[in-house]
Design a protein around this motif. Structure first.
Motif, PDB file in Angstrom:
ATOM      1  N   CYS A  82       1.030  -1.335  -0.172  1.00  0.00           N
ATOM      2  CA  CYS A  82      -0.007   0.073  -0.057  1.00  0.00           C
ATOM      3  C   CYS A  82       1.010   1.286  -0.124  1.00  0.00           C
ATOM      4  CB  CYS A  82      -0.969   0.097   1.217  1.00  0.00           C
ATOM      5  SG  CYS A  82      -1.997   1.434   1.348  1.00  0.00           S
ATOM      6  N   HIS A  83       0.420   2.266  -0.840  1.00  0.00           N
ATOM      7  CA  HIS A  83       1.405   3.346  -0.925  1.00  0.00           C
ATOM      8  C   HIS A  83       0.927   4.484   0.448  1.00  0.00           C
ATOM      9  CE1 HIS A  83       1.648   2.950  -5.545  1.00  0.00           C
ATOM     10  NE2 HIS A  83       2.172   1.998  -4.904  1.00  0.00           N
ATOM     11  N   GLN A  84      -0.322   4.361   0.861  1.00  0.00           N
ATOM     12  CA  GLN A  84      -0.621   5.124   1.924  1.00  0.00           C
ATOM     13  C   GLN A  84      -1.197   4.461   3.266  1.00  0.00           C
ATOM     14  OE1 GLN A  84      -3.133   6.980  -0.688  1.00  0.00           O
ATOM     15  NE2 GLN A  84      -2.180   8.801  -0.911  1.00  0.00           N
TER      16      GLN A  84
ATOM     17  N   CYS B 296      -4.884   1.223   2.859  1.00  0.00           N
ATOM     18  CA  CYS B 296      -5.666   2.394   2.484  1.00  0.00           C
ATOM     19  C   CYS B 296      -7.142   1.825   1.930  1.00  0.00           C
ATOM     20  CB  CYS B 296      -5.074   3.706   2.179  1.00  0.00           C
ATOM     21  SG  CYS B 296      -4.574   3.171   0.292  1.00  0.00           S
ATOM     22  N   ASP B 297      -6.825   0.864   1.261  1.00  0.00           N
ATOM     23  CA  ASP B 297      -7.792   0.188   0.140  1.00  0.00           C
ATOM     24  C   ASP B 297      -8.430   1.208  -1.056  1.00  0.00           C
ATOM     25  OD1 ASP B 297      -8.195  -1.918   1.451  1.00  0.00           O
ATOM     26  OD2 ASP B 297      -9.714  -1.320   3.010  1.00  0.00           O
ATOM     27  N   HIS B 298      -7.712   2.311  -1.244  1.00  0.00           N
ATOM     28  CA  HIS B 298      -8.020   3.130  -2.411  1.00  0.00           C
ATOM     29  C   HIS B 298      -6.527   3.598  -3.129  1.00  0.00           C
ATOM     30  CE1 HIS B 298      -7.252   6.754   0.154  1.00  0.00           C
ATOM     31  NE2 HIS B 298      -8.087   6.254   1.222  1.00  0.00           N
ATOM     32  N   CYS B 299      -5.551   3.539  -2.788  1.00  0.00           N
ATOM     33  CA  CYS B 299      -4.237   3.671  -3.591  1.00  0.00           C
ATOM     34  C   CYS B 299      -4.381   2.922  -4.927  1.00  0.00           C
ATOM     35  CB  CYS B 299      -3.098   3.726  -2.710  1.00  0.00           C
ATOM     36  SG  CYS B 299      -2.568   2.283  -2.426  1.00  0.00           S
TER      37      CYS B 299
ATOM     38  N   CYS C  42      -3.568  -0.671  -4.156  1.00  0.00           N
ATOM     39  CA  CYS C  42      -4.897  -1.461  -3.380  1.00  0.00           C
ATOM     40  C   CYS C  42      -5.784  -1.729  -4.543  1.00  0.00           C
ATOM     41  CB  CYS C  42      -5.404  -0.470  -2.228  1.00  0.00           C
ATOM     42  SG  CYS C  42      -4.510  -0.375  -0.859  1.00  0.00           S
TER      43      CYS C  42
HETATM   44 ZN   LIG Z   1      -3.405   1.608  -0.457  1.00  0.00          ZN
END
Ligand SMILES: [Zn+2]
Length: 315
Positions: free
Chosen positions: A48-50, A57-60, A63
């Protein structure tokens, strides 16, 4: 995430947050606990990037690529094949040596790692000895004793335990199944095994198999039919046989119905207890333990031969 895995996930994510994740983890515990979910989430977190507070984060971008099933820096060996060969492991090691395409680390997951052949395990050992900086290797195993000790010693270990029976029964009810304590115990308490058992209506298959086994002495022609029944879902079915032999021994020892592992099949264990001596039952049970080991996935020999030998010896 499965409710019984949540405390395990918390512990692992805390290790990740504290920077104690290292390069290789061995997630161990009985089959049917869904340990793969832990590996998937760890992989997600690592890439994950964030990440926030030990959670992906589930949205980068990373993810999202995982959601689509095509993250270039995440590799997993297939879970279907009977064994994992040296070529598959070499390919995976090469993957871990390359630089990460998205620049946020690389992860490889090996489900049922005990399927590795000796050559494959030795190849993996080299990767474990010289890990690439940002790589994470996640091994999942139900029978850790079948992994090379040198592999085990180079991994951080996390053990998942069988959850309390009430947790399993509650979860099954949420899935729309009214399981019983007896069914949970027949499946050794592993929730996903109980679910499979209920979905496949295996009470019937168990009664048929064990009824056939008790009749075998009078009708030896049943042997090939029994052998093919045991050929499917072998470990589970051998476990049923083992429970029946133990119940017969308990019956000989004067135990009542409620002390049996399978009270619903008390008539069968009684029949065995009357017809066979304790020595015979004990001998069959001991050979059954060896048979289970010989029929493990990852063993190269043909399980049918072992099953046939065991049944013939019983006759
Ligand atoms: Zn992420």
């Amino acid at each position: 995430m499965y409710p019984w895995l949540i405390p395990h996930w918390r512990a692992l994510s805390q290790s990740a947050e504290a920077g104690r994740l290292g390069h290789a983890w061995l997630l161990q515990g009985d089959a049917g606990l869904g340990k793969e979910q832990l590996a998937d989430r760890l992989a997600r977190l690592h890439l994950c990037h964030q990440p926030q507070g030990g959670e992906p984060c589930d949205h980068c971008h990373s993810c999202q690529l995982i959601d689509k099933g095509n993250h270039p820096d995440l590799g997993a060996l297939p879970s279907e094949s009977k064994t994992i060969g040296v070529d598959a492991v070499r390919e995976l090691s090469a993957r871990l040596q390359r630089s990460a395409q998205l620049g946020h680390g690389k992860v490889v997951i090996i489900p049922d790692a005990e399927r590795m052949t000796e050559a494959a395990a030795n190849a993996l050992l080299k990767t474990l000895e010289e890990p690439a900086g940002d790589s994470l290797l996640l091994l999942i195993a139900s029978q850790v004793s079948r992994l090379l000790p040198t592999i085990r010693s180079r991994c951080h270990k996390h053990v998942c335990h069988i959850p309390p029976e009430a947790v399993t029964l509650n979860w099954l009810a949420e899935q729309g199944h009214q399981g019983t304590l007896a069914q949970v115990r027949i499946c050794q308490g592993a929730p996903l095994r109980v679910l499979h058992y209920l979905e496949q209506d295996q009470d019937k298959a168990r009664q048929e198999l064990l009824g056939g086994f008790v009749q075998l002495v009078q009708e030896p022609t049943r042997i090939s039919g029994l052998c093919s029944q045991l050929g499917q879902d072998t470990q589970v079915r051998l476990h049923w046989l083992q429970l029946l032999l133990c119940d017969a021994l308990k019956t000989q020892g004067g135990c009542g119905h409620q002390q049996l592992a399978m009270p619903d099949l008390a008539a069968l264990s009684h029949e065995l207890a009357e017809r066979h001596s304790s020595e015979q039952l004990l001998d069959a049970e001991q050979r059954l333990v060896e048979l289970k080991a010989a029929c493990q996935p990852g063993q190269l020999s043909n399980p049918t031969i072992h099953l046939m030998n065991w049944l013939s010896h019983w006759l």
